[in-house]
Design a protein around this motif. Structure first.
Motif, PDB file in Angstrom:
ATOM      1  N   ASP A  31      -4.252  -7.579  -7.654  1.00 26.77           N
ATOM      2  CA  ASP A  31      -3.852  -8.974  -7.589  1.00 26.77           C
ATOM      3  C   ASP A  31      -2.740  -9.285  -8.581  1.00 26.77           C
ATOM      4  O   ASP A  31      -1.896 -10.147  -8.316  1.00 26.77           O
TER       5      ASP A  31
ATOM      6  N   ARG B 138       0.433  -8.213  -6.871  1.00 23.16           N
ATOM      7  CA  ARG B 138       0.787  -9.180  -5.833  1.00 23.16           C
ATOM      8  C   ARG B 138       1.375 -10.454  -6.447  1.00 23.16           C
ATOM      9  O   ARG B 138       2.383 -10.984  -5.957  1.00 23.16           O
ATOM     10  N   GLU B 139       0.760 -10.932  -7.510  1.00 24.25           N
ATOM     11  CA  GLU B 139       1.250 -12.152  -8.146  1.00 24.25           C
ATOM     12  C   GLU B 139       2.633 -11.948  -8.756  1.00 24.25           C
ATOM     13  O   GLU B 139       3.495 -12.825  -8.663  1.00 24.25           O
TER      14      GLU B 139
ATOM     15  N   GLU C 155       4.764 -11.456  -3.231  1.00 24.99           N
ATOM     16  CA  GLU C 155       4.689 -11.063  -1.820  1.00 24.99           C
ATOM     17  C   GLU C 155       3.491 -10.148  -1.631  1.00 24.99           C
ATOM     18  O   GLU C 155       2.997  -9.548  -2.569  1.00 24.99           O
ATOM     19  N   GLY C 156       3.052 -10.038  -0.371  1.00 26.63           N
ATOM     20  CA  GLY C 156       2.041  -9.046  -0.040  1.00 26.63           C
ATOM     21  C   GLY C 156       0.662  -9.638   0.177  1.00 26.63           C
ATOM     22  O   GLY C 156       0.325 -10.698  -0.357  1.00 26.63           O
ATOM     23  N   THR C 157      -0.134  -8.935   0.972  1.00 31.86           N
ATOM     24  CA  THR C 157      -1.509  -9.308   1.266  1.00 31.86           C
ATOM     25  C   THR C 157      -2.402  -8.113   0.978  1.00 31.86           C
ATOM     26  O   THR C 157      -2.138  -7.007   1.455  1.00 31.86           O
ATOM     27  N   ILE C 158      -3.445  -8.304   0.198  1.00 31.05           N
ATOM     28  CA  ILE C 158      -4.368  -7.215  -0.105  1.00 31.05           C
ATOM     29  C   ILE C 158      -5.189  -6.907   1.149  1.00 31.05           C
ATOM     30  O   ILE C 158      -5.828  -7.784   1.719  1.00 31.05           O
TER      31      ILE C 158
ATOM     32  N   LEU D  29      -2.077  -2.804  -1.186  1.00 29.87           N
ATOM     33  CA  LEU D  29      -0.923  -3.633  -0.868  1.00 29.87           C
ATOM     34  C   LEU D  29       0.124  -2.721  -0.253  1.00 29.87           C
ATOM     35  O   LEU D  29       0.298  -1.584  -0.697  1.00 29.87           O
TER      36      LEU D  29
ATOM     37  N   TYR E 130       4.304  -2.560   1.019  1.00 29.98           N
ATOM     38  CA  TYR E 130       5.603  -3.222   0.939  1.00 29.98           C
ATOM     39  C   TYR E 130       6.654  -2.382   1.654  1.00 29.98           C
ATOM     40  O   TYR E 130       6.496  -1.178   1.842  1.00 29.98           O
TER      41      TYR E 130
ATOM     42  N   CYS F  23       2.983  -5.806   5.898  1.00 26.15           N
ATOM     43  CA  CYS F  23       3.714  -5.241   4.761  1.00 26.15           C
ATOM     44  C   CYS F  23       4.769  -6.236   4.300  1.00 26.15           C
ATOM     45  O   CYS F  23       5.702  -6.550   5.055  1.00 26.15           O
TER      46      CYS F  23
END
Length: 220
Positions: free
Chosen positions: A76, A79-80, A84-87, A100, A102, A142
């Motif tokens: 996390d 990501r923060e 961008e991105g979704t776990i 994650l 990308y 992604c």
């Protein structure tokens, strides 16, 4: 830094954990259409690979100006920082992995937290980056990594695009060497008594590093 009690709760036997973690990448996802999981591990990569590397491997990584550490930085937090991105997730209990993914032009990047090794905070245990031969695109889960978060660097010195000789000069002789791939393997005892296992799987194309996979597990 996690306390010893928390560490011991989520860490299990070293070499066994490593192979179980790597095996997870070969298990098909229940919903492959919705996710882009990390590329499957080449099981031959670890066949008869002695842990010949004395110095520690895969202790830290950087994505441009963002600095992280294996087994300490949370998914996390990555990501923060990148915005961008979704776990993503697959599997259950000790057989689960979180990641994650990308993309940017020909680059593909996965930041992974594996099962019990990553713990409930989903700490980063492995990173995979690949350079494809052409911009093949990726599924929409992604995120597009901003330019300022490149290059991806392991241990302050390893990055895609290096020649085979530059890698060996930086890291020393590999534990296993093949025509298109070399493997570095390390096992060591930490000051707190825990055992550390780390690895780098590096693949070359036309003498340039086009894929690097690095990770670490710490066990009691």
């Amino acid at each position: 830094m996690r306390s010893i009690s928390n560490v011991s709760q989520y860490r299990v036997d070293g070499r066994k954990s490593l192979f179980l973690l790597l095996l997870l990448f070969a298990i098909p996802s229940d919903d492959c259409s919705a996710q882009t999981p990390p590329p499957p591990i080449n099981e031959r990569a670890f066949e008869r690979v002695p842990p010949t590397v004395v110095t520690r491997l895969a202790t830290r990584f950087s994505l441009g100006s963002f600095a992280g550490r294996f087994e300490e930085t949370r998914l996390d937090a990555v990501r923060e920082a990148l915005g961008e991105g979704t776990i993503q997730h697959r599997g259950d209990a000790g057989d689960s992995i979180y990641w994650l993914c990308y993309r940017r032009a020909q680059h593909r990047l996965w930041v992974v937290s594996g099962g019990e090794i990553g713990g409930p905070d989903h700490l980063v245990t492995e990173i995979v980056e690949e350079l494809t031969e052409k911009d093949a695109g990726a599924s929409t889960d992604c995120g597009i990594i901003p330019e300022k978060f490149s290059p991806v660097i392991f241990d302050g010195k390893l990055h895609l695009g290096m020649s085979r000789q530059e890698v060996i000069t930086a890291l020393g002789p590999p534990s296993k060497s093949e025509a298109a791939q070399i493997v570095y393997s390390h096992e060591g005892k930490l000051a707190d008594g825990f055992d550390e296992t780390a690895w780098l799987i590096l693949r070359f194309r036309e003498n340039k590093l086009v894929s690097m996979r690095g990770g670490k597990t710490t066990t009691n």
